[in-house]
Design an enzyme around this catalytic site. Sequence first.
Site, short mmCIF file in Angstrom:
data_model
loop_
_atom_site.label_atom_id
_atom_site.label_comp_id
_atom_site.label_asym_id
_atom_site.label_seq_id
_atom_site.Cartn_x
_atom_site.Cartn_y
_atom_site.Cartn_z
N TYR A 71 26.52 39.73 40.26
CA TYR A 71 26.23 40.64 39.15
C TYR A 71 24.72 40.70 38.90
O TYR A 71 24.02 39.70 39.07
CB TYR A 71 26.89 40.16 37.87
CG TYR A 71 28.38 40.39 37.77
CD1 TYR A 71 28.88 41.57 37.24
CD2 TYR A 71 29.27 39.42 38.20
CE1 TYR A 71 30.24 41.77 37.12
CE2 TYR A 71 30.65 39.62 38.08
CZ TYR A 71 31.13 40.80 37.54
OH TYR A 71 32.47 40.99 37.43
N TYR A 108 33.92 36.44 43.70
CA TYR A 108 32.82 35.54 43.36
C TYR A 108 33.37 34.24 42.78
O TYR A 108 34.44 34.21 42.19
CB TYR A 108 31.82 36.21 42.42
CG TYR A 108 32.34 36.67 41.08
CD1 TYR A 108 32.42 35.80 39.99
CD2 TYR A 108 32.72 38.00 40.89
CE1 TYR A 108 32.88 36.25 38.76
CE2 TYR A 108 33.19 38.45 39.66
CZ TYR A 108 33.27 37.56 38.60
OH TYR A 108 33.72 37.99 37.38
N ARG A 134 37.15 34.39 41.63
CA ARG A 134 37.79 35.57 41.04
C ARG A 134 38.17 36.55 42.13
O ARG A 134 37.35 36.86 43.00
CB ARG A 134 36.85 36.29 40.06
CG ARG A 134 36.43 35.59 38.79
CD ARG A 134 37.56 35.25 37.81
NE ARG A 134 38.69 36.17 37.75
CZ ARG A 134 38.73 37.32 37.10
NH1 ARG A 134 37.70 37.73 36.41
NH2 ARG A 134 39.81 38.06 37.09
N HIS A 144 37.28 42.65 41.44
CA HIS A 144 37.75 43.42 40.28
C HIS A 144 36.62 44.28 39.74
O HIS A 144 35.44 43.99 39.94
CB HIS A 144 38.28 42.50 39.18
CG HIS A 144 37.24 41.54 38.68
ND1 HIS A 144 36.99 40.34 39.29
CD2 HIS A 144 36.35 41.62 37.65
CE1 HIS A 144 36.02 39.71 38.67
NE2 HIS A 144 35.59 40.47 37.66
N HIS A 170 35.50 45.78 35.95
CA HIS A 170 35.76 45.71 34.51
C HIS A 170 35.80 47.13 33.94
O HIS A 170 34.94 47.96 34.27
CB HIS A 170 34.66 44.93 33.81
CG HIS A 170 34.60 43.48 34.20
ND1 HIS A 170 35.24 42.49 33.50
CD2 HIS A 170 33.97 42.85 35.22
CE1 HIS A 170 34.99 41.31 34.07
NE2 HIS A 170 34.22 41.51 35.11
FE LIG Z 1 33.84 39.94 36.56
#
Ligand SMILES: [Fe+3]
Lengths: 236, 197
Positions: free
Chosen positions: A103, A142, A152, A155, A157
Amino acid sequence: MGLIYPRESALAHPSNSFEGYRSTAKRHPKRPLVILPHTLSEVTGPVYGHEIVRPEDADLTLQHAGEPLGERIIVSGRVLDEDGRPVPNTLLEVWQANAAGRYVHVADQHPAPLDPNFTGAGRVVTDDEGRYRFVTIRPGAYPWRNHHNAWRPAHIHFSLFGPSYLSRLVTQMYFPGDPLFPFDPIFNSVTDERARNRMVSRFDLDTTQPEWALGFVFDIVLRGRNATPMEEPHDD
Amino acid sequence: MTDGITPSQTVGPYFAYCLTPKDYDTREIFSADLTTPAIGGDRIRVVGQVLDGDGVGIGDAMIEIWQADPEGRYAHPADDRARGNSGFAGFGRAPTTPDGMYAFTTVKPGQVPGPNGKPQAPHIAVTVFARGMLKHLYTRIYFEDESANAADPILALVPDEEARRTLIARRLAGEAEPTYRFDIRLQGEGETVFFEA
Ligand SMILES: [Fe+3]
């Protein structure tokens, strides 16, 4: 048209206390929630539509000078209420990791590369039939520190407003067949399997563009049912 | 008909560059200042801290507020009472600072209709989002200097005096602008009253 908001619909949501997701331990109320009647303060809500987005907001691959790295995808679908009626002119905000699972956020310390051509934030407004569409890069999985070897599933958000304060939804869209599903406490915090599967997009050849990008379809159902169902006209 | 609604998932730790991007080069579309040049009424600030079960400030939370204008009208089609052209949208969004503080600049809302035609005391609807929260929580901000609180039908649902007090913002003394303090304690001693909406 007025909507009603059955309380049992909200049973699809996870509980705020979920043992497998460690951070919930100190961040959920222990007192019972007080049942709130749905007054004008709840059945109204912020109204934001087309005036707030720019065309480049819906294409996350065009926000920088160059092309981001990774697998280009098209995500589209419809926003519906519980009766299956489209929710038009409503804002969706989306954010995600880049193809390497990193991110832009300053707090993300995963040692995977940032992509100077990808921020990973977008906005789109549904049309008259509740449809939305955006172009992006398939996000990577990640790691996180919830438990040993925690990753995770990939995905995106999503944040949506819908027709009222009661329809407000923040969720995550997953990709079909992700091998990390059985190990992810956030995904599995939705304990009903059918409800859980409503967070998984499906691959779609019709919205896939030849030589360009894979299409994934993700329909989103918000709280709210039609208060005064129209009688179907009968011809006979 | 559908199978049911799409379930909630946590906003996670990394929402800021999309939802509250003041520190990023993403365009910000929502702000913590709800005022518009044409809005009348009393300008106020609402500030507070979001705290976890250990009393530690939560630095990765987001607060959203929704409120009526000073005449008690919502900028929404379900509120069909006539509105002036103040441009007041009634919605604000604020991130928390690393120590869990948030702040809004807005106007004091008016009274809005409640159940059975009884007016509600001036209040602001609040939603709380954070990493570690699988769905957002609803609460309400009331104001300590409103005599209408005594007859408010929602406050009446919280008979315990100490619990009810968690819904009432305190007016801070010595501030240049009228400022109310409203802390949000997710858990433990002085836990805020949250609603199932
Ligand atoms: Fe996330």
